[in-house]
Design a protein around this motif. Sequence first.
Motif, mmCIF file in Angstrom:
data_model
loop_
_atom_site.group_PDB
_atom_site.id
_atom_site.type_symbol
_atom_site.label_atom_id
_atom_site.label_comp_id
_atom_site.label_asym_id
_atom_site.label_seq_id
_atom_site.Cartn_x
_atom_site.Cartn_y
_atom_site.Cartn_z
ATOM 1 N N ALA A 55 0.833 -1.205 0.000
ATOM 2 C CA ALA A 55 0.000 0.000 0.000
ATOM 3 C C ALA A 55 0.872 1.262 0.000
ATOM 4 N N PHE A 56 1.990 1.216 0.720
ATOM 5 C CA PHE A 56 2.922 2.350 0.731
ATOM 6 C C PHE A 56 3.495 2.587 -0.659
ATOM 7 N N ARG A 57 3.863 1.519 -1.325
ATOM 8 C CA ARG A 57 4.414 1.659 -2.681
ATOM 9 C C ARG A 57 3.385 2.305 -3.608
ATOM 10 N N ALA A 58 2.129 1.903 -3.454
ATOM 11 C CA ALA A 58 1.076 2.421 -4.332
ATOM 12 C C ALA A 58 0.725 3.874 -4.016
ATOM 13 N N THR A 59 0.727 4.240 -2.727
ATOM 14 C CA THR A 59 0.263 5.579 -2.342
ATOM 15 C C THR A 59 1.382 6.535 -1.958
ATOM 16 N N GLY A 60 2.497 6.001 -1.489
ATOM 17 C CA GLY A 60 3.582 6.870 -1.016
ATOM 18 C C GLY A 60 3.329 7.452 0.361
ATOM 19 N N GLU A 61 2.310 6.978 1.046
ATOM 20 C CA GLU A 61 1.947 7.488 2.372
ATOM 21 C C GLU A 61 2.636 6.687 3.481
ATOM 22 N N PRO A 62 3.640 7.259 4.147
ATOM 23 C CA PRO A 62 4.341 6.516 5.206
ATOM 24 C C PRO A 62 3.481 6.254 6.450
ATOM 25 N N VAL A 63 2.384 6.967 6.585
ATOM 26 C CA VAL A 63 1.515 6.741 7.740
ATOM 27 C C VAL A 63 0.977 5.307 7.740
ATOM 28 N N LEU A 64 0.833 4.724 6.553
ATOM 29 C CA LEU A 64 0.379 3.330 6.463
ATOM 30 C C LEU A 64 1.397 2.392 7.112
ATOM 31 N N LEU A 65 2.675 2.674 6.920
ATOM 32 C CA LEU A 65 3.728 1.850 7.524
ATOM 33 C C LEU A 65 3.738 2.010 9.043
ATOM 34 N N LEU A 66 3.563 3.244 9.490
ATOM 35 C CA LEU A 66 3.542 3.495 10.937
ATOM 36 C C LEU A 66 2.332 2.843 11.596
ATOM 37 N N ALA A 67 1.198 2.912 10.929
ATOM 38 C CA ALA A 67 -0.011 2.268 11.468
ATOM 39 C C ALA A 67 0.171 0.754 11.526
ATOM 40 N N ALA A 68 0.742 0.183 10.470
ATOM 41 C CA ALA A 68 0.982 -1.267 10.457
ATOM 42 C C ALA A 68 1.968 -1.657 11.556
#
Length: 165
Positions: A129-142
Amino acid sequence: METNGDVIRPTPQQARDALADTEQIRASTTALSATPWPLWFTTALTLYIAAVPPVYGGMVAASEWLLPKAAWATVMAVMTAAYLALFAAAASSWKKRTGVALRLDVLPKRATVPMAVGLPALLVGSAIAFRATGEPVLLLAASAVGAAVSIAFHLTFVRLHRKNS
């Protein structure tokens, strides 16, 4: 004991006592094998799970993100090697201390199956999802969800141990 020719047979009471002893040993072994991981290993495992999303995200990012991809791959390899070494140390230490191997198969399937399927999906899915959106918040949430799952799983392990003891 009674004798019947060459064969020595236990009395009914001796047989019942032996079965009771066997059952007690089986219950004790089950309780020991369900004992939680050492706290230091639980902490290391939780940190590893929390670190996987950003590191894997850096590896699969569309372009370099914070570090070169080779650096992310090196960090992932070192993290994984350290985790495997700590896992081996925890299992060896536990077996030396108790004589029983660490086991996950004594945990209820309703806890282990969702974790075995859901945690990898969360950790890998967040990087995709990070690769697709570029949103690092997804990584932090995960990372946060993964750490919470790790702690919850450990607490389930502790509760099971207390119930079996």
